[in-house]
Design a protein around this motif. Structure first.
Motif, short mmCIF file in Angstrom:
data_model
loop_
_atom_site.label_atom_id
_atom_site.label_comp_id
_atom_site.label_asym_id
_atom_site.label_seq_id
_atom_site.Cartn_x
_atom_site.Cartn_y
_atom_site.Cartn_z
N HIS A 113 0.82 -1.22 0.00
CA HIS A 113 0.00 0.00 0.00
C HIS A 113 0.85 1.28 0.00
CE1 HIS A 113 -3.57 2.41 0.97
NE2 HIS A 113 -2.84 3.02 1.87
N HIS A 117 1.06 4.45 -2.54
CA HIS A 117 1.01 5.90 -2.29
C HIS A 117 2.14 6.60 -3.06
CE1 HIS A 117 -2.28 6.83 0.37
NE2 HIS A 117 -1.98 5.86 1.21
N SER A 138 -0.15 9.97 5.87
CA SER A 138 -1.54 9.51 5.80
C SER A 138 -2.08 9.28 7.20
CB SER A 138 -1.60 8.23 4.97
OG SER A 138 -1.04 7.16 5.70
N ASP A 301 -6.79 7.06 -0.16
CA ASP A 301 -6.66 5.69 -0.66
C ASP A 301 -7.47 5.45 -1.93
OD1 ASP A 301 -4.99 5.27 1.40
OD2 ASP A 301 -6.41 4.13 2.63
#
Ligand code: KG4
Ligand code: ZN
Length: 335
Positions: A113, A117, A138, A301
């Motif tokens: 993940h 980003h 985040s 996201d």
């Protein structure tokens, strides 16, 4: 080469079809469904998040495929976020995507993940090429990463306690703002005085590019208790502006030290907190044209950034196959 990508690591269910030609990405479709259920609990409830993903994933993927205009046979690769994130939520996306891959007889790739980003920066500036410096900010992460090559990363530093987004969200709870509080503090702060109250600067003993936000959160709590409800209500925009300033200044202090020492050709700022207007203002003022912020639709996201990362990962490493599981505490440098 075209990928169908799925993202379910936290409280957004997202699917996207992305195409890669050479080193350029083209987002053919992007669908993001945000879960609102968590607002009444003041934070994310993992069980509810997983259940909500199950309910909408089929619709979200179907919509992404329909919007892209690409027929199922036109999908060359299937991908999903494999971690870090909430285990039960990750499983929904990985299982669904692996099943699609199996049915279509296509390769499957699991994506980190955080690397996703970082790829939001490439989606935001098609001219961007490694190497560059990137700040991931985040709700769950605050990491400073040197991008050496397309899929080679060096972690330079990270938060020692809360993430920057957590500082916004927890501070917002103290101020009675509800979840997620980042956008609310940002909005309130525009009408407030940044120098209304000076919150203490985080003191970090560890050498390197580290961040710390938990002291700030506690300082806000003490301040609110000492001043009382009425004072806080009357001065809410000023308090929000001062608190936001403390978070943003700390990010700036650490990043500018790295920037001075490493002299990167570009500095990319990615993740949900990259939406913050004061952060954008201060960084643009200090770093000028060398700073690149993710486009708003790619900050929070989304599956487009996962798709872009998957295409490059596949081109470099090949497929992961059906054996991939979920990795809730995966670190940023792990492909
Ligand atoms: O990247 P993201 O969607 O999820 C994670 O991977 O964690 O980031 C969500 C975080 C939340 O903490 C939210 O409060 C914060 O981003 N956020 C903001 C703003 N918009 C979203 N924080 C500060 N200012 C904003 N405008
Ligand atoms: Zn994220």
């Amino acid at each position: 080469m075209r990928v169908l990508a799925v993202e379910t690591s936290c409280d957004e269910t997202s699917a996207s079809v992305v195409e890669m030609r050479g080193d350029r990405f083209n987002v053919l479709s992007l669908v993001v469904r945000s879960q609102v259920i968590h607002e009444e609990f003041g934070g994310i409830v993992p069980e509810l998040a997983a259940r909500a993903h199950v309910e909408v994933i089929y619709d979200v993927v179907k919509r992404a495929l329909d919007d892209s205009g690409v027929p199922l046979e036109g999908v060359d690769l299937v991908a999903a976020t494999k971690g870090p994130g909430l285990a039960a939520s990750l499983i929904v996306g990985v299982q669904f995507a692996k099943t699609v891959a199996l049915t279509l007889n296509r390769p499957f790739v699991g994506v980190n993940h955080l690397i996703g980003h970082i790829y939001s920066a490439y989606l935001s500036d098609p001219e961007l090429r490694p190497p560059f410096l990137t700040l991931i900010v985040s709700g769950g992460h605050t990491e400073l990463v040197w991008v050496e090559d397309w899929y080679s990363f060096r972690l330079l530093g990270h938060t020692l306690d809360d993430a920057a987004g957590e500082a916004f969200d927890k501070g917002g709870r103290t101020l009675g703002l509800g979840y997620p509080a980042g956008p609310k503090i940002d909005r309130l702060a525009r009408k407030g005085k940044r120098d209304f109250h000076a919150f203490p600067k985080p003191r970090i003993k560890r050498k390197g590019y580290y961040f710390s936000f938990s002291g700030l959160k506690t300082a806000l709590l003490h301040y609110v208790r000492a001043k009382g409800e009425e004072f806080v209500r009357e001065n809410l925009p000023h308090i929000a502006a001062s608190y936001q300033e403390a978070i943003v200044q700390h990010l700036y202090d650490v990043v500018s030290r790295a920037y001075g020492e490493l002299n990167p050709p570009k500095l990319a700022v990615v993740g949900g907190v990259a939406l913050n207007s004061r952060l954008r203002e201060l960084f643009k003022e200090r770093f000028g044209a060398r700073v690149l912020f993710s486009r708003p639709e790619y900050c929070t996201d989304n599956a487009a950034m996962i798709g872009a990362a998957a295409l490059k990962k596949y081109a470099i490493y090949g497929e992961d196959g059906q054996g991939v599981g979920v990795y809730p505490s995966l670190g940023v440098v792990e492909p």
